[in-house]
Write an enzyme that holds these catalytic residues in place. Structure first.
Site, short mmCIF file in Angstrom:
data_model
loop_
_atom_site.label_atom_id
_atom_site.label_comp_id
_atom_site.label_asym_id
_atom_site.label_seq_id
_atom_site.Cartn_x
_atom_site.Cartn_y
_atom_site.Cartn_z
N ASP A 90 51.73 -41.41 85.26
CA ASP A 90 51.88 -39.87 85.29
C ASP A 90 51.70 -39.25 86.65
O ASP A 90 51.46 -40.06 87.68
CB ASP A 90 50.68 -39.28 84.41
CG ASP A 90 51.06 -37.81 84.02
OD1 ASP A 90 51.98 -37.23 84.42
OD2 ASP A 90 50.36 -37.34 82.98
C1 BGC Z 1 52.06 -34.35 82.71
C2 BGC Z 1 53.22 -35.06 82.14
C3 BGC Z 1 54.24 -34.77 82.89
C4 BGC Z 1 54.30 -34.93 84.32
C5 BGC Z 1 55.55 -34.45 85.18
C6 BGC Z 1 52.01 -34.19 84.39
O1 BGC Z 1 51.08 -33.29 84.79
O2 BGC Z 1 50.87 -34.88 82.25
O3 BGC Z 1 53.06 -34.83 80.81
O4 BGC Z 1 55.52 -35.48 82.14
O5 BGC Z 1 53.17 -34.10 84.78
O6 BGC Z 1 55.75 -33.13 84.99
#
Ligand code: BGC
Length: 747
Positions: free
Chosen positions: A296
């Site tokens: 993530d």
């Molecule tokens: C979130 C993810 C997301 C990623 C990219 C993160 O803060 O937890 O779900 O895909 O950002 O935007």
């Protein structure tokens, strides 16, 4: 300086014929001579570049607001990173023209490996469908397949190859704001929606120009954050992981999701992003997952803040060796993997494995064959915002609406009734599409005032969390002059979503003031709730004659809600999360354990599992939702003995004594009388949407086999145990009376 030749691409393409591993219809990695040849020519720096994913320098409209603020690279810097092979792809970029420019830079790199374009396409691209939690309320997994397909058609036309969806985290604590992104608290719904969303995004052929590769996230148990606080620690048993949190991931992989995102949270002491047991032993060892693991957003770097890694280099090593193939946004792999390999701290073979997975993914989505597959000029204009998608958005929104209460048949509204439309969500281009949208725009969505049309007086009455000066008197005046008051209240869309945990899952106080004042006029009230989570509703709200849950319904919000309020369409949604009586009950989920001192929901009895003020029950149970019919369930009809290798039919006749046709969602629940591991008071094992004509009947009929009664046993494997089971065919998780079924022993 050699690039990918067209011939090599085609030869590789042929060698990359699909072979199903566990759920991953990806090309066989070892036989891909093309990928091996490429790997053989890559420098360690280029390999690290293939594992480095960055936020787009030119972001999708809302992208910048959706992650922590940072000083991203300039467009020029990103173009040169692509040219130098320092980048595997970007995410949340805006528009195919920008994606095309980047791809042109990438194909000019030494090896010409194309970039992959990712994005958070969670519930629509430009045409926005209901938030996933709302869509789960449809209890119609195929609807999610259709909306995911439409989202993929739009997003791929803007050059996107890969979506960071579906979010398949089970969410049992309504304080946690990200419940809005998933399918709620139930494992069966979670599994079914995970699978159909993957199928919808990916279509029949991952390499097709209109396909998006799916990414199941966030692995694992992100929704089990202590106290519902986003990013907080998770400490759940391995059995609960296997019984509750893992199955939707397994379903997503079973449907072919080729990628998975590691979660931000720690899992019983080891952060998920550095959790070898999770990312390697279970994911690859047990499940034979052949796809790609992506971190993530900066989650590898966050291992330092977790107190798990010493510094960036240590964080990169720990995440990588645990099983995270690609790092998102931190740049740590680019910065440290070459030196870690050089120092012998990371084996080259592990690096090659990760790079191979990236190249296999790029091959699978067709990029090695044609880097511009989703970037043809004109496609974006042609496919984004199609009228058919708008129609689907309306249908999906209609099906996501849940009617909680309808005293005296106040709904549907009668023609000619004068309506006062009151509340902060009555009108205006805000709070329509939901919190997790990179490319949607509230201004392109229909609000409730527009949906209801002429003859409606609008008075906001209150802000969402603030008092609106003069608001209440104006709203009261509007209500007095009307036959019925429709109050559009609840949460704004920024009150749920990432990092938006709440301590009280209530309608904010200024809005309750407004409801009280309107109630005092004596006019009948319909409450329409905007929300991204289950709410504990105050008596003020509960006193309204009708209550409807509208979540955030997307581009066609107002039209769909008006369709239901006016009776052009019958409500058919069901709660995918329990609405507790009070906030203090959370995490409240219908499939809780009985305890050794279960309480009945009647009068309080001392020393039983209940609260001083409220029973351990829902105000509106999981699965609850009314129709415009008058539905009753007949007795459960079943053959009471199920042979070990046999199957039985269980059914109930559903009668509609009302004057309007209804769509009923009949739900099949089970509970063993005793088991070697304690079991929930009920568990959903199947459901059916049934049309029940006015004045008519329909039969809900299910087949039960031994496998349907399985649970995760003492040795953490699925088991089924002979014995007696309670079986319910019921309109919700806390309604109906059970029949008994006896499962015989093996012959
Ligand atoms: C979130 C993810 C997301 C990623 C990219 C993160 O803060 O937890 O779900 O895909 O950002 O935007």
């Amino acid at each position: 300086m050699s690039r990918l030749s067209r011939r090599a691409v085609l030869a590789g393409g042929a060698a990359l014929a699909a072979r199903p591993a566990f759920g991953v219809a990806l090309p066989p990695v070892t036989t891909s001579s093309r990928i091996e040849a490429l790997l053989g020519r890559m420098t360690v720096t280029e390999k690290a570049g293939q594992l480095t994913l960055m936020a787009s320098a030119i972001g999708g409209r809302a992208a910048t607001a959706l992650n922590p603020p940072g000083t991203g690279p300039s467009a020029e810097a990103q173009l040169s990173a692509a040219r130098e092979g320092q980048l595997t792809g970007i995410f949340n970029g805006e528009g195919s023209a920008w994606h095309r420019r980047l791809q042109q830079a990438a194909v000019q790199s030494r090896l010409g490996i194309p970039l992959i374009f990712a994005a958070d396409v969670i519930h629509g691209f430009r045409t926005i469908f209901p938030v996933p939690l709302g869509e789960a309320a449809s209890f119609d997994p195929d609807l999610a397949r259709r909306t995911a397909r439409a989202a993929a058609v739009e997003a791929s036309a803007a050059g996107i190859d890969w979506t960071f969806a579906p979010m398949v985290d089970i969410a049992r604590d309504a304080r946690w704001g990200r419940a809005v992104e998933g399918s709620g608290e139930d494992v069966l719904l979670g599994r079914l929606f995970a699978a159909t969303r993957v199928a919808g995004f990916q279509g029949r052929d991952l390499a097709a120009p209109d396909a998006l590769a799916a990414c199941a996230k966030h692995f694992a148990a992100y929704g089990a954050a202590e106290a519902g606080l986003d990013y907080n620690s998770v400490d759940v048993s391995e059995r609960t992981l296997r019984q509750v949190y893992f199955p939707p991931f397994e379903a997503a992989f079973g449907a072919g999701a080729p990628t998975v995102m590691a979660a931000f949270n720690e899992l019983s002491g080891i952060p998920a992003t550095a959790n070898h047991w999770l990312l390697t032993d279970v994911l690859r060892g047990e499940w034979n997952f052949r796809g790609l693991v992506v971190s993530d957003y900066t989650a590898d770097e966050e291992l330092i803040a977790h107190g798990y890694a010493r510094d960036g280099r240590d964080a990169a090593r720990l995440a990588f060796l645990a099983g995270v193939d690609m790092c998102m946004q931190s740049g740590l792999y680019r910065d440290h993997l070459p030196a870690l390999v050089e120092a012998g701290a990371v084996p080259m073979a592990r690096l090659d494995k990760a790079v191979r997975r990236v190249l296999v993914l790029k091959a699978a989505v067709g990029l090695l064959d044609d880097p511009f597959r989703r970037l043809a000029p004109g496609r974006e204009k042609r496919f984004v915002g199609l009228p058919a998608h708008r129609a689907l958005a309306r249908e999906a929104a209609q099906r996501s609406i849940v009617l909680l209460k309808n005293e005296g048949g106040l709904l549907p509204l009668r023609p000619g009734q004068r309506i006062a439309l009151i509340g902060p969500f009555a009108a205006g281009p805000h709070d329509l599409i939901g919190p997790w949208n990179v490319y949607g725009d509230d201004r392109e969505a229909i609000d409730l005032a527009t949906g209801l049309g002429a003859g409606v007086t609008v008075a906001p009455g209150s802000g969402v969390e603030t008092v609106l000066p003069g608001g209440i008197p104006a709203a009261v005046a509007a209500a007095r002059a009307a036959d019925v008051a429709v109050l559009a209240i609840g949460e704004s869309q920024v009150m749920s979503g990432e990092a938006q945990s709440r301590t009280e899952i209530t309608v904010p106080a200024p809005q309750l003031e407004l409801v009280r004042a309107v109630a005092a006029t004596g006019k009948p009230m319909v409450i329409v709730l905007s929300t991204g989570r289950a709410l504990a509703l105050d008596d003020t709200v509960l006193a309204a004659r009708a209550i409807v849950v509208g979540w955030f319904l997307g581009s066609e919000s107002g039209n769909a809600m008006a369709d239901v309020l006016r009776g052009r369409v019958a409500p058919s949604g069901r709660l995918p999360v329990s609405f507790p009586i009070e906030s203090g009950q959370v995490p409240y989920h219908y499939d809780h354990k009985p305890t050794g001192r279960p309480a009945s929901n009647g009068a309080p009895v001392a020393y039983k599992a209940r609260y001083r003020t409220v029973p351990n029950a829902a105000r509106f149970a999981f699965g609850h939702g009314l129709t415009y019919g008058d539905i009753t369930y007949g007795p459960i009809i079943l053959d009471p003995v199920l042979a070990w290798d046999g199957k039985i039919e269980v059914s109930a006749v559903i009668t509609n004594r009302g004057h309007r046709a209804a769509t009923e969602v009949a739900q099949l629940y089970v509970r063993p009388h005793s088991a070697s591991v304690t079991q929930p008071v009920r568990r959903l094992i199947a459901f059916q949407r049934l049309d029940v004509p006015a004045g008519g009947t329909a039969t809900a009929a299910f087949t039960i086999r031994r496998q349907d009664l399985a649970f995760v046993g003492v040795d953490k494997r699925a088991v089924t145990e002979p014995g007696a089971y309670d079986i319910w065919v019921a309109p919700s998780a806390e309604a109906g009376a059970p029949a008994t079924l006896l499962l015989g022993a093996p012959a």
